[in-house]
Design an enzyme around this catalytic site. Structure first.
Site, PDB file in Angstrom:
ATOM      1  N   SER A 170       0.826  -1.203   0.000  1.00 17.75           N
ATOM      2  CA  SER A 170       0.000   0.000   0.000  1.00 17.75           C
ATOM      3  C   SER A 170       0.864   1.259   0.000  1.00 17.75           C
ATOM      4  O   SER A 170       1.675   1.424  -0.898  1.00 17.75           O
ATOM      5  CB  SER A 170      -0.952  -0.069   1.185  1.00 17.75           C
ATOM      6  OG  SER A 170      -2.064   0.727   0.917  1.00 17.75           O
ATOM      7  N   LYS A 178       4.017   2.027  -2.541  1.00 14.36           N
ATOM      8  CA  LYS A 178       4.348   3.231  -3.332  1.00 14.36           C
ATOM      9  C   LYS A 178       5.829   3.546  -3.093  1.00 14.36           C
ATOM     10  O   LYS A 178       6.595   3.829  -4.025  1.00 14.36           O
ATOM     11  CB  LYS A 178       3.487   4.426  -2.887  1.00 14.36           C
ATOM     12  CG  LYS A 178       1.952   4.196  -2.897  1.00 14.36           C
ATOM     13  CD  LYS A 178       1.195   5.426  -2.419  1.00 14.36           C
ATOM     14  CE  LYS A 178      -0.147   5.181  -1.756  1.00 14.36           C
ATOM     15  NZ  LYS A 178      -1.228   4.607  -2.489  1.00 14.36           N
ATOM     16  N   TRP A 186     -10.329   0.241  -4.380  1.00 20.19           N
ATOM     17  CA  TRP A 186      -9.729   1.539  -4.049  1.00 20.19           C
ATOM     18  C   TRP A 186      -8.326   1.649  -4.672  1.00 20.19           C
ATOM     19  O   TRP A 186      -7.907   2.717  -5.107  1.00 20.19           O
ATOM     20  CB  TRP A 186      -9.670   1.663  -2.523  1.00 20.19           C
ATOM     21  CG  TRP A 186      -9.169   2.944  -1.942  1.00 20.19           C
ATOM     22  CD1 TRP A 186      -8.058   3.099  -1.158  1.00 20.19           C
ATOM     23  CD2 TRP A 186      -9.776   4.237  -2.022  1.00 20.19           C
ATOM     24  NE1 TRP A 186      -7.923   4.414  -0.776  1.00 20.19           N
ATOM     25  CE2 TRP A 186      -8.977   5.134  -1.275  1.00 20.19           C
ATOM     26  CE3 TRP A 186     -10.927   4.734  -2.651  1.00 20.19           C
ATOM     27  CZ2 TRP A 186      -9.274   6.494  -1.143  1.00 20.19           C
ATOM     28  CZ3 TRP A 186     -11.223   6.093  -2.519  1.00 20.19           C
ATOM     29  CH2 TRP A 186     -10.400   6.946  -1.774  1.00 20.19           C
ATOM     30  N   HIS A 199      -7.620  -5.757   0.779  1.00 20.24           N
ATOM     31  CA  HIS A 199      -6.384  -4.989   0.854  1.00 20.24           C
ATOM     32  C   HIS A 199      -5.523  -5.501   2.014  1.00 20.24           C
ATOM     33  O   HIS A 199      -5.861  -5.311   3.172  1.00 20.24           O
ATOM     34  CB  HIS A 199      -6.812  -3.537   1.109  1.00 20.24           C
ATOM     35  CG  HIS A 199      -5.703  -2.558   1.093  1.00 20.24           C
ATOM     36  ND1 HIS A 199      -5.036  -2.223  -0.050  1.00 20.24           N
ATOM     37  CD2 HIS A 199      -5.160  -1.807   2.082  1.00 20.24           C
ATOM     38  CE1 HIS A 199      -4.125  -1.299   0.240  1.00 20.24           C
ATOM     39  NE2 HIS A 199      -4.176  -1.038   1.532  1.00 20.24           N
TER      40      HIS A 199
HETATM   41  C1  GTR Z   1      -5.365   4.358   2.244  1.00 17.36           C
HETATM   42  C2  GTR Z   1      -4.819   5.215   1.159  1.00 17.36           C
HETATM   43  C3  GTR Z   1      -4.135   4.376   0.123  1.00 17.36           C
HETATM   44  C4  GTR Z   1      -3.224   3.341   0.758  1.00 17.36           C
HETATM   45  C5  GTR Z   1      -3.703   2.790   2.079  1.00 17.36           C
HETATM   46  C6  GTR Z   1      -2.663   2.087   2.940  1.00 17.36           C
HETATM   47  O1  GTR Z   1      -6.085   5.040   3.172  1.00 17.36           O
HETATM   48  O2  GTR Z   1      -5.887   5.941   0.586  1.00 17.36           O
HETATM   49  O3  GTR Z   1      -3.456   5.200  -0.817  1.00 17.36           O
HETATM   50  O4  GTR Z   1      -1.932   3.802   0.860  1.00 17.36           O
HETATM   51  O5  GTR Z   1      -4.267   3.754   2.872  1.00 17.36           O
HETATM   52  O6  GTR Z   1      -1.500   2.492   3.021  1.00 17.36           O
HETATM   53  O7  GTR Z   1      -3.036   1.085   3.554  1.00 17.36           O
END
Ligand code: GTR
Length: 412
Positions: free
Chosen positions: A245, A249, A338, A390
Site C-alpha cells: 500500500s 508506493k 480503491w 487490501h
Molecule cells: C489508504 C490510502 C491508500 C493506501 C492505504 C494504505 O487510506 O488511501 O493510498 O496507501 O491507505 O497504506 O493502507
C-alpha cells in the site's frame, strides 16, 4: 475458487482484450485513444509516451533509454510527484546493537542494526531488523520490507508473528528477511515536515518539489541498503525491496531512485503506486483524494494535478519502467477496488516496451489480466491478483518468493 460478483468482474476483466503490435526494440505506438475499450463504462484516457524523449526523439535502444529517457522520466517524477531529496550533507553510521546467532531455535541469525543519520546537532536512528538463514551458503538474497503497519508486525523477537513479515517462511526458502518501521524515518503525519528526516535535512523554506513522506521512506530503504553493502551475509546484488500500500508506493520509488535494488515488489499500492493515475473508475482513489487525505505524502506540485490527471507529464507505467531491466512485481487483491487492480495491472503491462529494449519480455504483449488466484511470472516482471481484501498476506509473499526464485535462478 469462489467467484467474485459480476460487478467486480466487470470492473476487473474488460471483455474486449487485444494484443499490442509492439516488437523488440521498436518504438511504442502512440497511445492516443488507445485505451477506449479498457472497460465498458470507462472514459478514454491517453498516456504519455514512454519512448519519446522530451525533444521528440524516438528511443529505440537500451542505451538511449539509459542515457536520455530514464533520467528525464526520473526527473519528471521528482519534480511533479514524489519530490527531490535535499542536498544537505549528513553522516551515517551502522551499529549492530544485538546479534543472536541462535534465533528461531538455531534456524537463523538475527541482527538488529542501528542505522543512524546525523546532520549538525540532530540525529535519527532507523532500527533495522535482519534475519539470515543459518544452514545455507552465504551471502543470501534478501527481502527488505518498508513496514507501514505497527512495529509488532516486524517483531525481531518473533513472539508476535505476522503474515505481513513472515520471517520463518521466508527464511525457510533460503532468503534473508529484513524490515524497518517507516516512522523511524518519517512519522506518517502531516506536521509541516518538522519531524523525522525532514527535520534533519530540509532546512529553510521547502520548494514546491521538496520531497514528501513517501520519498523519505524510500530514502530510508536506501540507507538500509547502505548497511547491507557492509554485511557479508547479504548478497548485495540480490536485494528485493517490498512494501504494501503506502509502503508499496515507497518500494517502487526506492527502486526507481536506487538502482542497487534488484527487485521491487509493490503490493496493493494503488494511487501514487502501481495504478495508472489517468484510468478512472468510481471506486478508486484519485490524485485529488489522496492529496486531500495525505497532504504530506507527495510534493506540493502534485496537488496542482488534483482532478487534472491528464495534465501530468507522467503516469505510473513510467515509474514501473524505471525498474527495467531489473525485476518488478505488482500484486493486487480482487476486492481492493480503491487501489484499482486493473490500473495496477495496466501499469506493469505497459512498462513492457522498455523491458523489450533490453531483450526481456516484461509481462508479454497482452493486456489480458490473469484469472483471480493466478500469477503471471514474466521476463523481468511479475503480476498476480488474489482473492480478498487490501492486505499483504502469506499468499502474496509466496508469489514474490516464487518469482524471486526465477530471477535468481533458484527455481526448480
Ligand atoms: C489508504 C490510502 C491508500 C493506501 C492505504 C494504505 O487510506 O488511501 O493510498 O496507501 O491507505 O497504506 O493502507
Amino acid at each position: 475458487m469462489r467467484r467474485t460478483s459480476s460487478y467486480t468482474l466487470a470492473a476487473l476483466m474488460p471483455s474486449l482484450m487485444f494484443c499490442l503490435p509492439w516488437c523488440l526494440g521498436a518504438a511504442e505506438p502512440e497511445a492516443k485513444k488507445f485505451f477506449k475499450s479498457d472497460a465498458p463504462d470507462m472514459p478514454v484516457y491517453n498516456l504519455p509516451n514512454l519512448l519519446t524523449a522530451d525533444d521528440g526523439r524516438k528511443i529505440v535502444t537500451c542505451d538511449d533509454w539509459k542515457r536520455v529517457r530514464r533520467p528525464e522520466i526520473l526527473e519528471l517524477f521528482r519534480k511533479h510527484v514524489y519530490g527531490r531529496v535535499p542536498a544537505t550533507p549528513y553522516q551515517k553510521s551502522f551499529k549492530v546493537a544485538n546479534e543472536d546467532p541462535n534465533a528461531m531455535d538455531g534456524a537463523a541469525t538475527l541482527k538488529q542494526v542501528d542505522v543512524t543519520i546525523t546532520a549538525g546537532e540532530k540525529s535519527l536512528t532507523i532500527h533495522l531488523a535482519l534475519f539470515v538463514p543459518n544452514k545455507v551458503a552465504k551471502p543470501v538474497p534478501t527481502f527488505l520490507l518498508i513496514c507501514n503497519r505497527s512495529p509488532e508486525n516486524i517483531d525481531p523477537t518473533q513472539k508476535r508473528k505476522s503474515e505481513f513479515w513472515p520471517a520463518e517462511e521466508v527464511l525457510a526458502r533460503g532468503y534473508g528477511i529484513a524490515a524497518f518501521y517507516n516512522a523511524d524515518v518519517d512519522p506518517d503525519k502531516n506536521d509541516g515536515f518538522k519531524d523525522g528526516i525532514h527535520g534533519l535535512l530540509d532546512g529553510g523554506k521547502r520548494p514546491p518539489d521538496a520531497w514528501g513522506t513517501i520519498a523519505a521512506w524510500a530514502w530510508g530503504a536506501s540507507r538500509c541498503m547502505d548497511y547491507f553493502e557492509t554485511d557479508k551475509d547479504v548478497a548485495r546484488n540480490k536485494v528485493a525491496v517490498i512494501g504494501h500500500s503506502r509502503g508499496g508506493k515507497a518500494a517502487l520509488w526506492a527502486g526507481a531512485e536506487d538502482e542497487r535494488f534488484t527487485i521491487a515488489c509493490s503490493n496493493d499500492s494503488g494511487c501514487g503506486g502501481a495504478a495508472l493515475s489517468r484510468r478512472q473508475s468510481k471506486e478508486k482513489e484519485t490524485v485529488a483524494k489522496i492529496n486531500k487525505s495525505f497532504p504530506h505524502w507527495f510534493n506540493e506540485t502534485f496537488k496542482t494535478y488534483n482532478g487534472r490527471e491528464e495534465a501530468l507529464p507522467v503516469d505510473q507505467h513510467m515509474l514501473i519502467a524505471l525498474m527495467a531491466p531489473r525485476a518488478v512485481c505488482v500484486g493486487s487483491a480482487d476486492q481492493d477496488l480503491w487501489a484499482d487492480p486493473r490500473g495496477e495491472f495496466m501499469s506493469i503491462a505497459l512498462a513492457g516496451p522498455v523491458y523489450r529494449l533490453f531483450g526481456k519480455q516484461g509481462l508479454g504483449e497482452s493486456l489480458k489480466m490473469p484469472a483471480i488466484g493466478e500469477s503471471l511470472h514474466g521476463d523481468g516482471a511479475h503480476y498476480h491478483i488474489r482473492e480478498g481484501k487490501h492486505n499483504l498476506t502469506l499468499l502474496d509473499w509466496k508469489c514474490y518468493l516464487d518469482f524471486a526464485d526465477k530471477v535468481f535462478g533458484k527455481a526448480k
